[in-house]
Scaffold this motif. Structure first.
Motif: not given
Length: 277
Positions: A39-43, A53-59
């Motif tokens: 499913v990840t590959l499908f998306v 791919e979650p974006p880097p944490f931006d405090l």
């Protein structure tokens, strides 16, 4: 064939004549163990890699969404330590030292925290209350304090930072009115490596007196950190227990590596003292 094979531009599988979505339906019936990565590959194929791919944490972005009457809440996850990012942001904005007071909540710490918040409201400094889930009896007081926060009565630079694991006793009012943040460990070796390098300042990366060995060893350290994190999905398989190698542990290891190499004379590696393959 459950994990292999690519679709053509039209989304049809060359072997079975099924579209990617139809193939997922078949996999769900016969191989449910591989459906999540597929499913990840499908998306990624249909919508783009940025959706998986979650974006880097931006405090700093979260800080920009807050004001003096809005608490900022770190929802703690295993292996995550937001204090490193908080101290880094405090240094950049000039709130290091006495302008940021961190208090770990526990027995007898409620009155100390209340006094610190009162002083910070007048001076315009920051207060961070750590591990709110460990001080259940003081949560009603925290809710009352947050209800009383108002831009008319509080210094504009005041900020209240809170860290807590998910808890049924955490005040709903604070959750509803606060800026909520979580920094879950990245999934995958590449995402872990990118996340580790994202936290490294350029001055730290370029400032070692033995730069070439330092950069190679630093990559090896980050790679090992990513490997240990990825192994957590196997539980204690291969290890006696499931070890936690947090971001704070990685940062301490980086600092120790830098100290060891800085104590060597510059250029010592060229004479064979610290050859790194």
């Amino acid at each position: 064939e459950a994990e292999g094979g690519d679709a053509d531009a039209g989304g049809e599988h060359p072997a079975g004549g099924l579209s990617r979505f139809e193939r997922l339906c078949v996999l769900r019936a016969v191989r449910p163990d591989v459906i999540v990565p597929q499913v990840t590959l499908f998306v990624a194929h249909e919508m783009g890699a940025r959706f998986i791919e979650p974006p880097p944490f931006d405090l700093m972005a979260c800080f920009g969404d807050s004001n003096c009457a809005t608490p900022l809440i770190f929802v703690l996850t295993p292996g995550a330590d937001p204090m490193t990012e908080l101290f880094k942001a405090a240094d950049e904005l000039g709130y290091s030292g006495k302008r940021l007071r961190a208090i770990s909540l526990g027995q007898g710490q409620g009155s100390i925290a209340e006094q610190a918040i009162s002083e910070a409201q007048d001076k315009g400094s920051w207060v961070c209350l750590q591990n709110c889930h460990l001080c259940v009896s003081w949560m009603p007081t925290l809710e009352r304090i947050c209800e009383d926060l108002s831009p008319d009565r509080v210094h504009a630079n005041f900020r209240l930072w809170l860290t807590s694991e998910p808890s049924a006793h955490f005040p709903p009012f604070v959750l509803q009115n606060g800026v909520k943040m979580t920094n879950e460990p990245p999934k995958g070796m590449r995402a872990n490596l990118m996340g580790s390098y994202h936290t490294i300042e350029k001055s730290f990366f370029e400032g070692c007196t033995n730069p070439r060995p330092f950069k190679k060893l630093l990559f090896g350290l980050c790679f090992f950190h990513a490997t240990v994190r990825e192994r957590s999905k196997f539980g204690s398989l291969g290890f006696n227990i499931g070890y936690v190698f947090s971001s704070a542990d990685l940062r301490i290891s980086m600092d120790q590596l830098r100290i060891f190499l800085d104590e060597l004379e510059p250029g010592a590696g060229s004479e064979g003292a610290i050859e790194v393959p």
